[in-house]
Design an enzyme around this catalytic site. Structure first.
Site, PDB file in Angstrom:
ATOM      1  N   GLU A 157       0.845  -1.211   0.000  1.00 33.95           N
ATOM      2  CA  GLU A 157       0.000   0.000   0.000  1.00 33.95           C
ATOM      3  C   GLU A 157       0.883   1.265   0.000  1.00 33.95           C
ATOM      4  OE1 GLU A 157      -3.227  -0.140   2.869  1.00 33.95           O
ATOM      5  OE2 GLU A 157      -4.088  -1.896   1.876  1.00 33.95           O
TER       6      GLU A 157
ATOM      7  N   TYR B 292     -11.112  -4.630   0.040  1.00 29.87           N
ATOM      8  CA  TYR B 292     -11.856  -5.049   1.239  1.00 29.87           C
ATOM      9  C   TYR B 292     -13.360  -4.837   1.042  1.00 29.87           C
ATOM     10  CZ  TYR B 292      -7.683  -5.801   4.061  1.00 29.87           C
ATOM     11  OH  TYR B 292      -6.507  -6.310   4.573  1.00 29.87           O
TER      12      TYR B 292
ATOM     13  N   GLU C  14      -4.972  -8.646  -0.569  1.00 24.95           N
ATOM     14  CA  GLU C  14      -5.727  -8.547   0.692  1.00 24.95           C
ATOM     15  C   GLU C  14      -7.188  -8.373   0.325  1.00 24.95           C
ATOM     16  OE1 GLU C  14      -4.351  -5.595   3.522  1.00 24.95           O
ATOM     17  OE2 GLU C  14      -2.249  -6.024   3.038  1.00 24.95           O
TER      18      GLU C  14
END
Ligand code: AHR
Length: 491
Positions: free
Chosen positions: A174, A246, A300
């Site tokens: 990130e 996410y 992720e």
């Protein structure tokens, strides 16, 4: 009236790489310390400091790949702090996540030991944010060079005669946020530099993973690849490009309303769209750069609910209870990945224990398998099989999500009814393949906030089901918010 879903038994999408079922472990909350790692002197049964029960459960889950040590933590981690005799390791502060003291008892060797016990391929996320190319190069040499160099001999001296043969190396995490707040151009320049110094050692060719976008941020992707290829004599090596996606929630884990649940599930539609769009960019850049392929990774993913302070105070940062909704979310995610098996290289659910959409929750000696864990175990069947095209008139994130795969003798199908309010009657039509047997399991509960607690650890587990077979169709009615997993023997 049941809805007909057609599984095209001869229309292959691609092989489902086991890595699409990958996991992630970070030094965050109690994921590592207190969760997976209890320490060698613990009264909790352990294997060289690793929680024995967690090792047993993760071995059953057959974790194919495990990413470590972050996440955001990776860009603050110095691997040399975590090697050598435990009593001589420095006590450092985890400034990334809450300022807790780290005794560095869990380092490279402990991670590799965990991976070998559970059968996972290691994936190391390297420190680009506050580290250096030489620190990264040294870590690669320490891990992968057979013997004779000071670093390789140091590894041997620390107990690992054979190289760890780590293939997957992430360059930062990130970098558009916690990894250094970089622009895509700044990151591309650093990626090119760091990547150059990752050597092949001992027959292990590194697979280099660049930081991809937050969700479907196409500007990051476009600008990164433009900067990566601009005005350089050689295109830097790049094998994977890792998106983070996410599924944000608006409620605490056990307080979901049907509407909040539907909103969270709609993120899977967004993720599917992002995979298609990002993949198209990667193919375009790979072609321009003359690279056969750049894999898209979802490094992720998972549910991220509203945290509850008292829960975090007791169990650790980002500890979230895991409900039947999470089991459905896990299956929705894997179904998306299977449907795009041709586009993806790896996908890691966050995280393996005690943080976000965890497979295991621990408290002292207790270790609970969550509904997510059970969904992932059911769906192991799909690994290494060929994903098949499925035709359905229903919306996959709101009405019915399906993925199917096959080998020579069996077709495996996973269906999710994401609707917490209504059952769903369906007929699976598998065309000209003739069915000789069907067995299946279901995960369901009539309370959408039901979970496995320390007091009642096995409330949600899979139960066998026997769907009705007639000719080449299978009829079944799915309970609200449920997963149905079928193994169909065909001839
Ligand atoms: O998984 C928790 C955190 O989420 C990771 O450290 C970071 O990469 C992401 O923002």
């Amino acid at each position: 009236m049941p809805t007909t879903i057609t599984i095209h038994a001869h229309d292959a999408i691609g092989v489902i790489r086991p890595e699409l079922h990958g996991h992630f472990l970070e030094h965050l909350g109690t994921a590592t310390y207190g969760g997976i790692w209890v320490g060698r002197d613990s009264t909790i049964p352990n294997i060289d400091g690793l929680r024995a029960r967690a090792v047993e459960y993760l071995r059953t889950l057959a974790v194919p790949v495990l990413r470590w040590p972050g996440g955001c933590f990776a860009d603050a981690y110095h691997w040399r702090d975590g090697i050598g005799p435990a009593e001589r390791r420095p006590r450092t502060v985890n400034h990334t996540w809450g300022g807790s003291i780290e005794d560095n008892g869990f380092g490279t060797h402990e991670f590799m030991h965990l991976c070998s016990l559970i059968g996972a391929q290691p994936y190391l996320a390297a420190n680009m944010g506050s580290g250096s190319p030489s620190e990264l190069r040294d870590w690669v040499e320490y891990c992968n060079y057979p013997s004779g160099s000071t670093l390789a001999d140091m590894r041997i001296g620390n107990g690992a005669r054979d190289p760890f043969a780590v293939r997957y190396w992430g360059i930062g995490n990130e970098s558009w946020a916690c990894g250094g707040n970089m622009t895509a151009e700044e990151y591309a320049a650093l990626y090119a530099r760091f990547g150059t110094f990752v050597p092949s050692c001992g027959g292990t060719t590194p697979y280099l993973i660049a930081v991809g976008p937050n969700n479907n941020d196409t500007a990051w992707t476009r600008r990164f690849f433009t900067a990566l290829s601009a005005e350089r004599m050689f295109t830097p090596r790049i094998h994977g490009f890792a998106m983070h996606y996410y599924s944000w929630g608006t409620c605490a884990p056990t307080r979901y309303t049907p509407d909040a649940l539907r909103t969270q599930f709609s993120s899977f539609e967004g993720m599917e769209h992002a995979i298609v769009e990002q993949r198209a960019y990667l193919d375009m850049f790979a072609e321009r750069a003359g690279i056969p392929r750049i894999d898209l990774l979802v490094d992720e993913w998972g549910t991220w609910d509203v945290s509850e302070k008292e829960v975090e105070d007791e169990y650790g940062l980002f500890w979230q209870q895991n409900t039947i909704r999470d089991a459905a979310a896990a299956a929705l995610g894997l179904n998306v990945f299977h449907r795009h098996a041709d586009k993806l290289g790896m996908c890691n659910i966050a995280q393996v224990a005690n943080v976000l959409q965890a497979s295991l929750l621990t408290s002292g000696p207790a270790c609970v398998r969550t509904p997510t864990y059970h969904a992932l175990v059911l769906m192991k069947d799909h690994r290494n099989r060929t994903a098949l095209r499925v035709e359905s008139p229903l919306s996959p994130s709101r009405e019915l999500s399906v993925s199917a795969s096959r080998d020579d003798r069996t077709i495996v199908v996973t269906c999710v009814n994401p609707d917490p309010g209504s059952p769903r009657a369906i007929r699976l039509d598998i065309g000209d393949a003739s069915i000789s047997a069907v067995e299946g399991e279901e995960i369901a509960d009539n309370d959408p906030n039901a979970c496995n607690t320390f007091a009642n650890p096995d409330r949600i587990v899979p139960h066998p089901v026997t769907p009705e077979v007639s000719g080449d169709t299978i009829a079944m009615t799915m309970a609200p918010l449920s997963i149905m997993h079928l193994r169909i023997t065909v001839s």
